[in-house]
Design a protein around this motif. Structure first.
Motif, PDB file in Angstrom:
ATOM      1  N   ASP A  15       2.096  88.117  56.000  1.00 17.94           N
ATOM      2  CA  ASP A  15       2.405  87.622  57.347  1.00 17.94           C
ATOM      3  C   ASP A  15       2.021  86.156  57.534  1.00 17.94           C
ATOM      4  O   ASP A  15       2.597  85.471  58.373  1.00 17.94           O
ATOM      5  CB  ASP A  15       1.695  88.465  58.408  1.00 17.94           C
ATOM      6  CG  ASP A  15       2.110  89.927  58.370  1.00 17.94           C
ATOM      7  OD1 ASP A  15       3.228  90.230  57.894  1.00 17.94           O
ATOM      8  OD2 ASP A  15       1.311  90.765  58.823  1.00 17.94           O
ATOM      9  N   HIS A  16       1.062  85.680  56.772  1.00 16.72           N
ATOM     10  CA  HIS A  16       0.563  84.315  56.890  1.00 16.72           C
ATOM     11  C   HIS A  16       1.291  83.323  55.974  1.00 16.72           C
ATOM     12  O   HIS A  16       0.945  82.152  55.935  1.00 16.72           O
ATOM     13  CB  HIS A  16      -0.935  84.300  56.577  1.00 16.72           C
ATOM     14  CG  HIS A  16      -1.255  84.749  55.181  1.00 16.72           C
ATOM     15  ND1 HIS A  16      -1.029  86.030  54.722  1.00 16.72           N
ATOM     16  CD2 HIS A  16      -1.779  84.068  54.126  1.00 16.72           C
ATOM     17  CE1 HIS A  16      -1.413  86.129  53.460  1.00 16.72           C
ATOM     18  NE2 HIS A  16      -1.862  84.950  53.068  1.00 16.72           N
ATOM     19  N   ILE A  17       2.311  83.790  55.252  1.00 17.13           N
ATOM     20  CA  ILE A  17       2.999  82.951  54.267  1.00 17.13           C
ATOM     21  C   ILE A  17       4.468  82.766  54.659  1.00 17.13           C
ATOM     22  O   ILE A  17       5.153  83.741  54.950  1.00 17.13           O
ATOM     23  CB  ILE A  17       2.922  83.608  52.866  1.00 17.13           C
ATOM     24  CG1 ILE A  17       1.460  83.806  52.442  1.00 17.13           C
ATOM     25  CG2 ILE A  17       3.675  82.776  51.833  1.00 17.13           C
ATOM     26  CD1 ILE A  17       1.302  84.649  51.199  1.00 17.13           C
ATOM     27  N   THR A  18       4.943  81.527  54.671  1.00 11.88           N
ATOM     28  CA  THR A  18       6.362  81.281  54.928  1.00 11.88           C
ATOM     29  C   THR A  18       7.141  81.099  53.625  1.00 11.88           C
ATOM     30  O   THR A  18       8.347  81.274  53.594  1.00 11.88           O
ATOM     31  CB  THR A  18       6.587  80.040  55.818  1.00 11.88           C
ATOM     32  OG1 THR A  18       6.010  78.897  55.194  1.00 11.88           O
ATOM     33  CG2 THR A  18       5.959  80.233  57.185  1.00 11.88           C
ATOM     34  N   ALA A  19       6.413  80.748  52.556  1.00 13.65           N
ATOM     35  CA  ALA A  19       7.048  80.560  51.249  1.00 13.65           C
ATOM     36  C   ALA A  19       5.956  80.399  50.203  1.00 13.65           C
ATOM     37  O   ALA A  19       4.779  80.246  50.539  1.00 13.65           O
ATOM     38  CB  ALA A  19       7.948  79.321  51.251  1.00 13.65           C
ATOM     39  N   VAL A  99       0.822  78.908  41.328  1.00 10.62           N
ATOM     40  CA  VAL A  99       1.383  79.300  42.613  1.00 10.62           C
ATOM     41  C   VAL A  99       0.722  78.491  43.712  1.00 10.62           C
ATOM     42  O   VAL A  99      -0.492  78.324  43.722  1.00 10.62           O
ATOM     43  CB  VAL A  99       1.147  80.813  42.877  1.00 10.62           C
ATOM     44  CG1 VAL A  99       1.641  81.215  44.260  1.00 10.62           C
ATOM     45  CG2 VAL A  99       1.804  81.655  41.799  1.00 10.62           C
ATOM     46  N   GLN A 100       1.542  77.993  44.627  1.00 11.36           N
ATOM     47  CA  GLN A 100       1.025  77.359  45.836  1.00 11.36           C
ATOM     48  C   GLN A 100       1.666  78.056  47.014  1.00 11.36           C
ATOM     49  O   GLN A 100       2.885  78.259  47.039  1.00 11.36           O
ATOM     50  CB  GLN A 100       1.336  75.865  45.863  1.00 11.36           C
ATOM     51  CG  GLN A 100       0.543  75.077  44.833  1.00 11.36           C
ATOM     52  CD  GLN A 100       0.761  73.591  44.945  1.00 11.36           C
ATOM     53  OE1 GLN A 100       1.639  73.101  45.656  1.00 11.36           O
ATOM     54  NE2 GLN A 100      -0.046  72.831  44.232  1.00 11.36           N
ATOM     55  N   LEU A 101       0.833  78.432  47.985  1.00  8.61           N
ATOM     56  CA  LEU A 101       1.330  79.099  49.177  1.00  8.61           C
ATOM     57  C   LEU A 101       1.699  78.078  50.235  1.00  8.61           C
ATOM     58  O   LEU A 101       1.022  77.060  50.394  1.00  8.61           O
ATOM     59  CB  LEU A 101       0.237  80.023  49.751  1.00  8.61           C
ATOM     60  CG  LEU A 101      -0.331  81.081  48.805  1.00  8.61           C
ATOM     61  CD1 LEU A 101      -1.368  81.907  49.540  1.00  8.61           C
ATOM     62  CD2 LEU A 101       0.768  81.970  48.248  1.00  8.61           C
ATOM     63  N   VAL A 102       2.775  78.351  50.954  1.00 12.01           N
ATOM     64  CA  VAL A 102       3.155  77.574  52.133  1.00 12.01           C
ATOM     65  C   VAL A 102       2.801  78.471  53.304  1.00 12.01           C
ATOM     66  O   VAL A 102       3.450  79.506  53.529  1.00 12.01           O
ATOM     67  CB  VAL A 102       4.651  77.214  52.126  1.00 12.01           C
ATOM     68  CG1 VAL A 102       5.008  76.421  53.364  1.00 12.01           C
ATOM     69  CG2 VAL A 102       5.013  76.451  50.852  1.00 12.01           C
ATOM     70  N   LEU A 103       1.748  78.118  54.024  1.00  8.65           N
ATOM     71  CA  LEU A 103       1.229  78.984  55.079  1.00  8.65           C
ATOM     72  C   LEU A 103       1.976  78.793  56.391  1.00  8.65           C
ATOM     73  O   LEU A 103       2.461  77.703  56.699  1.00  8.65           O
ATOM     74  CB  LEU A 103      -0.264  78.717  55.278  1.00  8.65           C
ATOM     75  CG  LEU A 103      -1.124  78.927  54.025  1.00  8.65           C
ATOM     76  CD1 LEU A 103      -2.584  78.576  54.318  1.00  8.65           C
ATOM     77  CD2 LEU A 103      -1.004  80.351  53.498  1.00  8.65           C
ATOM     78  N   ALA A 104       2.030  79.865  57.152  1.00 13.03           N
ATOM     79  CA  ALA A 104       2.720  79.847  58.451  1.00 13.03           C
ATOM     80  C   ALA A 104       1.903  79.070  59.465  1.00 13.03           C
ATOM     81  O   ALA A 104       0.715  78.948  59.361  1.00 13.03           O
ATOM     82  CB  ALA A 104       2.945  81.280  58.937  1.00 13.03           C
TER      83      ALA A 104
END
Length: 104
Positions: A15-19, A99-104
């Protein structure tokens, strides 16, 4: 063997990740997987693999192929149809993607 739709809810929430972005050993971005219809399941699966392995290496890729369940067989039969599975199939024993997260 469970279906991908049955496995997906057992993976950590995103839920906290956009990509998420994947990067090769040189640090170059090789993929962007967005949390949107058609690819949010892949974001959830890659995120789970990253949490467990710290990167997408050969062991993570093999686990991911098992988790994709019936979709892995379809990807093998129809190369190019499932790029997020094709990427896992291409990861060799000495390969790893960060991996790098794009957070919401």
């Amino acid at each position: 063997m469970p279906a991908f739709a049955d496995i997906l809810p057992t993976l950590p929430a995103i839920d906290h990740i956009t990509a998420l972005t994947l990067h090769n050993a040189a640090g170059e971005q090789v993929a962007l997987i967005e949390t949107k219809p058609g690819s949010s399941g892949s974001v959830r699966l890659y995120h789970a693999l990253w949490l467990q392995h710290g990167c997408i290496n050969h062991a993570a890729a093999q686990q991911g192929l098992a988790l994709y369940a019936e979709h892995t067989a379809d990807a093998l039969a129809f190369p190019g149809k499932h790029p997020n599975i094709d990427r896992l199939l291409a990861i060799g024993p000495n390969d790893a993607l960060s991996v790098q997260l794009v957070l919401a």
